[in-house]
Design a protein around this motif. Structure first.
Motif, PDB file in Angstrom:
ATOM      1  N   PRO A   1      -3.669   6.626  44.813  1.00 51.15           N
ATOM      2  CA  PRO A   1      -3.085   5.507  43.821  1.00 51.15           C
ATOM      3  C   PRO A   1      -3.639   6.061  42.470  1.00 51.15           C
ATOM      4  N   ALA A   2      -3.204   4.823  41.619  1.00 54.90           N
ATOM      5  CA  ALA A   2      -3.438   5.161  40.015  1.00 54.90           C
ATOM      6  C   ALA A   2      -4.977   4.913  39.822  1.00 54.90           C
ATOM      7  N   ALA A   3      -5.498   5.224  38.703  1.00 55.90           N
ATOM      8  CA  ALA A   3      -6.636   4.867  38.327  1.00 55.90           C
ATOM      9  C   ALA A   3      -6.925   3.292  38.272  1.00 55.90           C
ATOM     10  N   PRO A   4      -8.014   2.734  38.565  1.00 55.21           N
ATOM     11  CA  PRO A   4      -8.175   1.014  38.378  1.00 55.21           C
ATOM     12  C   PRO A   4      -7.735   0.656  37.027  1.00 55.21           C
ATOM     13  N   ASP A   5      -6.763  -0.383  37.167  1.00 56.38           N
ATOM     14  CA  ASP A   5      -6.157  -1.047  35.939  1.00 56.38           C
ATOM     15  C   ASP A   5      -6.796  -2.299  35.617  1.00 56.38           C
ATOM     16  N   LEU A   6      -7.681  -2.252  34.663  1.00 55.48           N
ATOM     17  CA  LEU A   6      -8.581  -3.470  34.489  1.00 55.48           C
ATOM     18  C   LEU A   6      -7.683  -4.002  33.064  1.00 55.48           C
ATOM     19  N   PRO A   7      -8.094  -5.347  32.741  1.00 52.49           N
ATOM     20  CA  PRO A   7      -7.547  -5.870  31.724  1.00 52.49           C
ATOM     21  C   PRO A   7      -7.854  -5.108  30.448  1.00 52.49           C
ATOM     22  N   GLN A   8      -7.087  -4.576  29.461  1.00 52.77           N
ATOM     23  CA  GLN A   8      -7.630  -3.983  28.488  1.00 52.77           C
ATOM     24  C   GLN A   8      -6.985  -4.555  27.113  1.00 52.77           C
ATOM     25  N   LEU A   9      -7.551  -4.352  25.939  1.00 54.67           N
ATOM     26  CA  LEU A   9      -6.891  -4.804  24.806  1.00 54.67           C
ATOM     27  C   LEU A   9      -6.376  -3.628  24.048  1.00 54.67           C
ATOM     28  N   ASN A  10      -5.577  -3.943  23.272  1.00 54.02           N
ATOM     29  CA  ASN A  10      -4.870  -2.696  22.411  1.00 54.02           C
ATOM     30  C   ASN A  10      -5.587  -2.481  21.242  1.00 54.02           C
ATOM     31  N   VAL A  11      -6.657  -1.573  21.398  1.00 54.64           N
ATOM     32  CA  VAL A  11      -7.632  -1.371  20.476  1.00 54.64           C
ATOM     33  C   VAL A  11      -8.118   0.080  20.385  1.00 54.64           C
ATOM     34  N   ALA A  12      -7.166   1.002  20.735  1.00 59.35           N
ATOM     35  CA  ALA A  12      -7.173   2.440  21.058  1.00 59.35           C
ATOM     36  C   ALA A  12      -7.854   3.193  19.630  1.00 59.35           C
ATOM     37  N   SER A  13      -7.470   2.783  18.619  1.00 58.66           N
ATOM     38  CA  SER A  13      -7.581   3.379  17.249  1.00 58.66           C
ATOM     39  C   SER A  13      -9.216   3.066  16.822  1.00 58.66           C
ATOM     40  N   GLN A  14      -9.903   2.213  17.523  1.00 58.57           N
ATOM     41  CA  GLN A  14     -11.135   1.929  17.111  1.00 58.57           C
ATOM     42  C   GLN A  14     -12.098   2.898  17.877  1.00 58.57           C
TER      43      GLN A  14
ATOM     44  N   LYS B   1     -11.732  -7.001  42.247  1.00 61.20           N
ATOM     45  CA  LYS B   1     -11.679  -8.314  41.608  1.00 61.20           C
ATOM     46  C   LYS B   1     -10.849  -8.559  40.513  1.00 61.20           C
ATOM     47  N   TRP B   2     -11.019  -7.222  39.637  1.00 61.17           N
ATOM     48  CA  TRP B   2     -10.398  -7.397  38.248  1.00 61.17           C
ATOM     49  C   TRP B   2      -9.412  -6.500  38.156  1.00 61.17           C
ATOM     50  N   ASN B   3      -9.152  -5.849  38.933  1.00 62.02           N
ATOM     51  CA  ASN B   3      -7.937  -4.699  38.954  1.00 62.02           C
ATOM     52  C   ASN B   3      -6.722  -5.584  39.310  1.00 62.02           C
ATOM     53  N   SER B   4      -5.583  -4.924  38.723  1.00 62.70           N
ATOM     54  CA  SER B   4      -4.251  -5.681  38.590  1.00 62.70           C
ATOM     55  C   SER B   4      -3.855  -5.288  40.255  1.00 62.70           C
ATOM     56  N   GLY B   5      -4.190  -4.462  41.167  1.00 67.78           N
ATOM     57  CA  GLY B   5      -3.839  -4.572  42.439  1.00 67.78           C
ATOM     58  C   GLY B   5      -5.227  -4.090  43.317  1.00 67.78           C
ATOM     59  N   ASN B   6      -4.754  -4.038  44.511  1.00 70.42           N
ATOM     60  CA  ASN B   6      -6.066  -3.746  45.729  1.00 70.42           C
ATOM     61  C   ASN B   6      -6.217  -2.376  45.551  1.00 70.42           C
ATOM     62  N   ASP B   7      -5.210  -1.447  45.503  1.00 71.98           N
ATOM     63  CA  ASP B   7      -5.763  -0.219  45.723  1.00 71.98           C
ATOM     64  C   ASP B   7      -5.546   0.705  44.370  1.00 71.98           C
ATOM     65  N   PHE B   8      -6.670   1.805  44.357  1.00 75.33           N
ATOM     66  CA  PHE B   8      -6.911   2.592  43.347  1.00 75.33           C
ATOM     67  C   PHE B   8      -7.569   3.832  43.525  1.00 75.33           C
ATOM     68  N   THR B   9      -7.797   4.609  42.730  1.00 74.29           N
ATOM     69  CA  THR B   9      -8.649   5.859  42.813  1.00 74.29           C
ATOM     70  C   THR B   9      -9.699   5.962  42.019  1.00 74.29           C
ATOM     71  N   LEU B  10     -11.067   6.295  42.562  1.00 77.73           N
ATOM     72  CA  LEU B  10     -12.104   6.327  42.043  1.00 77.73           C
ATOM     73  C   LEU B  10     -12.479   7.690  41.895  1.00 77.73           C
ATOM     74  N   ASN B  11     -12.950   7.610  40.637  1.00 82.21           N
ATOM     75  CA  ASN B  11     -13.548   9.120  39.871  1.00 82.21           C
ATOM     76  C   ASN B  11     -14.966   9.144  40.290  1.00 82.21           C
ATOM     77  N   VAL B  12     -15.278   9.906  41.353  1.00 84.09           N
ATOM     78  CA  VAL B  12     -16.754  10.204  41.876  1.00 84.09           C
ATOM     79  C   VAL B  12     -17.199  11.400  41.685  1.00 84.09           C
ATOM     80  N   THR B  13     -18.331  11.273  40.660  1.00 84.88           N
ATOM     81  CA  THR B  13     -19.098  12.536  40.258  1.00 84.88           C
ATOM     82  C   THR B  13     -19.628  13.055  41.432  1.00 84.88           C
TER      83      THR B  13
END
Length: 852
Positions: free
Chosen positions: A273-286, A330-342
């Motif tokens: 699945p995709a990476a977690p899709d948390l609510p984000q603001l459009n402030v990439a330029s900051q 709880k905050w993700n847009s769906g139940n399934d996602f991929t976790l990047n584990v170090t």
């Protein structure tokens, strides 16, 4: 034999996660662990699986063995995959690439001997060659044979007062915590000391992590402390270099072991699945600024966590990984996602590997999924098995796996996994000390940052037995307060999983942050005394009594005052009663848009019955199903629809026409006997249904009464208001147009049936009758706004004060468009099921808010 190796590897991984190391010495398995960390049951398990462990440890010897190459020590050598990703990632013009990978910490300690500390730093640099490493412009790394003498910076601020010290230290932290160094220049680290009082210093450490991973930091600080504490400390030189290790590790890429791993990951990425899709603001330029959040659990709680993990047959790391995954869900847009584990992937290619400083990190992409029939205990065990199966193929770097994922998805070079889980609980099993910071003093502040990472979770075992859970997050990417809410819930969730064994039998844990609990409590504290329970008919009759001469309905040339509308409804009720229709029966309304629908609905309520609105454009088969399914006994219709009404399966067809005042009305006693109670059925509305057949939704008077009174009070709708009734009667939004506006004592303005979808007609009605309330699906409002955009003349419908939109997705630009025409108007986004008269939720939209 393969099954013995697999069983041995599974146990080896389990023990490694518990900081237990093993080595094959001759024909025996030598076990290394801290005192009192191996229970009797675990020791028995090791003994019972000795052969499996031996076979696995023998198989590990298939890895290439490092051969020291002292003559080539200062020759350039390639960056590892992860190093190159850090180096390239920082230089790319992509989101989150404006930081270098960096570690920063502040330790409050007793006053340091500056000369001794400086000497300790020089000895540490001399012992560990990667502290003298640089990267050239072509992307090769090189250990420098000679470097300039490193000087530890010292500042003395004892002369400042407390307020001045606070300001000075804040500015110092701000300047150093996000510092960036050129990878092409020595040094890639910085130590400084600030004397804050006669007895106390603050030791500052700032390390570029391009050449130093988490485990290496521990080694660095441990050696630095030992050199500082004991001037005679003179360990044996490390016989191999990180250069030797990196080249040996790279040679694995040509092996069958590597090819097997690559095949595994090429299959694995097909289902990631995709990476977690948390609510984000459009402030990439900051500019990216990381903020740390952390909490500790006590030694007792840490021990309990380990016992709970053992009971669940998982490692402490996976225990924590499950907790973090549940939090993200709880905050993700769906139940399934991929976790990047170090993972700290020090391959056992030489006995001295665990003494090296270097970057041994890799990452595993671990899919996390949610099954509603699965307990948390089941889920954590599944997560453990997935981690172990992935660990078997850790020789293939996470960077390579990301590239394979990009190839598969057609998005090569643009796949990011910015939410990272890091556990350092198992480093003790690699012989790496855990007291690396506390040996100097008390850690005051720590921060890490990584390019193309927005959210980095870390779990560390402290020397005291405590466990530290920390996040480094670029907070400005997320809505205000969201990260704090998440962290509050995370701490509660971790403690619940530690302390409550019953929590693992649940499917999930419903924990909300205190701030949200207060908002929910406040929102639910909505009880209002609307007086004695009553019916929708009672609300209408109250308006009739209060203002009999006020206009109730406008429909073309037909205008009814409240008294006239009431008379028409009672006269029609007389006809219904004449047909011996029993109270509580269902009567259909088969009509096109017009005043007759209003009279019919009120008359049906006067007769003590419930109405069923039909769509005259529906096929006869569908209409017949609704009539038969609802057991309707009669149809009220307009004159011109008589022939169609007579084809439908009901006993009585009654035409609704304009009645003269001389027409008879039922005896008041008769109407009183038929008066609907609050709990009686008001109407049925058929929705599309999930089974392919229409579903009849039965709505009682009392729930609609509550909703109508609440809306009118909440938005101050009263006798001076008017609504343009665009919605068809068989749609649930029509309930407010009819009963809400008549309960308020306002006017219901009905479009002509042949012009009901004409925005020019709507504008004319809104202007002529000073319409204040718009209530429709978003599509109708879009039609109206599009029409207004084409008009050059001044907008004349200026009385609108409120727009309620429901029933469908609302275009994100609609609030601003409305605000452009009616700056004073409220825009309400609403929703809910037909069963509860749709307006269960609402959002008063700020027209200046940006949506995407």
């Amino acid at each position: 034999m393969n099954h013995l190796i697999e069983q041995g590897e599974s146990l080896f991984n389990e023990l490694s996660e518990q900081s237990i190391a093993m080595q094959l010495v001759g024909d025996n398995v030598k076990v290394y662990a801290r005192q009192n960390t191996i229970s009797e049951s675990l020791l028995l398990k090791i003994r019972q699986n000795k052969e499996q462990l031996k076979e696995f440890l023998k198989s590990k010897k298939k890895l290439p063995q490092i051969k020291p190459d002292k003559e080539a020590l200062y020759q350039p050598f390639p960056l590892t995959d992860i190093q190159r990703a850090y180096w390239v990632g920082h230089q790319m013009e992509v989101e989150l690439a404006d930081v270098s990978i960096h570690y920063y910490s502040e330790v409050l300690c007793a006053s340091l001997d500056l000369v001794r500390f400086d000497e300790a730093v020089q000895k540490t640099i001399a012992r560990h060659d990667m502290l003298r490493a640089v990267v050239d412009e072509q992307g090769s790394q090189q250990i420098l044979a000679n470097t300039p003498a490193y000087e530890v910076q010292f500042d003395d601020i004892r002369h400042l007062d407390d307020a001045q010290k606070t300001t000075w230290l804040g500015e110092y932290r701000n300047a150093r915590s996000h510092s960036q160094r050129s990878p092409g220049h020595f040094p890639g680290f910085d130590f400084s000391i600030v004397r804050v009082s006669d007895a106390q210093d603050i030791l500052y450490a700032s390390v570029d992590l391009l050449h130093v991973d988490g485990g290496s930091l521990m080694i660095l600080f441990n050696d630095l402390y030992r050199f500082y504490e004991d001037a005679s400390y003179n360990p044996e030189p490390i016989s191999i270099s990180y250069r030797d290790y990196a080249l040996a590790e790279a040679s694995i890429h040509h092996s069958a072991l590597y090819q097997q791993g690559l095949e595994y990951w090429r299959n694995e990425v097909k289902n990631l699945p995709a990476a977690p899709d948390l609510p984000q603001l459009n402030v990439a330029s900051q500019a990216s600024r990381f903020v740390r959040h952390q909490f500790n659990i006590t030694p007792e709680q840490g021990a309990m966590l380990k016992r709970r993990a053992a009971d669940l047959k998982v490692t402490p790391t996976v225990f924590v990984m499950l907790a973090f995954s549940e939090l993200l869900r709880k905050w993700n847009s769906g139940n399934d996602f991929t976790l990047n584990v170090t993972v700290f992937n020090r391959l056992a290619m030489h006995p001295e590997v665990n003494q090296l400083i270097g970057d041994f990190t890799s990452m595993l992409l671990i899919p996390v999924s949610h099954d509603q029939d699965e307990t948390l205990a089941d889920k954590v065990l599944r997560l453990q098995k997935k981690l172990w199966s992935s660990m078997k193929h850790r020789h293939v770097s996470g960077v390579t796996v990301l590239n394979e994922l990009g190839k598969y998805t057609g998005n090569q070079g643009n796949v990011q996994m910015p939410i990272v889980f890091t556990s350092m609980l198992d480093l003790g099993g690699q012989g790496i000390p855990s007291n690396w910071l506390s040996c100097f003093g008390e850690e005051q502040f720590t921060l890490t940052q990584t390019p193309q990472v927005s959210f980095d979770h870390q779990i560390t075992q402290l020397e005291s037995g405590e466990m530290r859970f920390s996040w480094d997050v670029i907070e400005h990417l997320f809505p205000l307060g969201m990260v704090e809410d998440m962290f509050e819930v995370y701490e509660q969730l971790v403690l619940a999983l530690i302390e409550d064994p019953a929590s693992w039998k649940q499917n999930s844990l419903d924990i909300l942050p205190q701030r949200q609990l207060e908002v929910v409590a406040q929102a639910n504290d909505s009880q209002v005394d609307f007086g004695e329970p009553c019916s929708l008919l009672d609300l209408f009759k109250t308006s009739v009594a209060a203002q009999p001469d006020a206009t109730a309905v406008v429909s073309g040339d037909t205008h009814f005052s409240y008294a006239q509308l009431d008379l028409q409804a009672r006269q029609l009720a007389a006809k219904i009663i004449e047909h011996n229709i029993a109270p509580g029966s269902v009567i259909a309304i088969f009509m096109e848009k017009g005043w007759e629908q209003v009279v019919a609905a009120l008359a049906i309520h006067y007769s003590g019955c419930a109405y069923l609105p039909l769509d005259v454009e529906q096929p006869v088969q569908r209409l017949s199903y609704q009539l038969e399914n609802s057991a309707a006994v009669a149809i009220l219709h307009q004159d011109h629809l008589l022939s169609q009404a007579q084809t439908l399966p009901v006993a009585h067809a009654i035409a609704v026409t304009l009645q003269e005042q001389t027409e008879c009305v039922p005896d008041e006693q008769v109407l009183l006997q038929r008066k609907p109670a609050p709990g009686d059925l008001s109407h049925l509305i058929y929705t599309s249904g999930s089974t392919g057949k229409p579903k009849g939704v039965m709505v009682e008077h009392q729930q609609v009464v509550n909703r109508m009174l609440d809306i009118n009070q909440r938005f101050a709708i009263g006798a001076g208001d008017a609504v343009i009734a665009l919605t068809a009667l068989h749609h649930d939004l029509s309930v407010y147009d009819l009963f809400g506006m008549l309960a308020a004592g306002g006017t219901m303005v009905i479009p002509q049936r042949d012009l009901r979808l004409d925005p020019q007609h709507w504008l004319a009605l809104a202007s002529r009758h000073q319409v204040t309330v718009w209530n429709s699906v978003p599509a109708y409002l879009d039609i109206f706004l599009d029409y207004l955009d084409t008009q050059s003349q001044a907008m004349s419908a200026d009385a609108f004060k409120m727009f309620i939109l429901a029933g469908d997705w609302i275009p994100v630009n609609q609030p601003k468009r409305v605000h452009g025409y009616w700056p004073q108007a409220q825009f309400v986004a609403s929703g809910g099921p037909t069963e509860t008269t749709i307006w269960d939720i609402y959002n008063l939209v700020d027209p200046n808010e940006t949506f995407k």
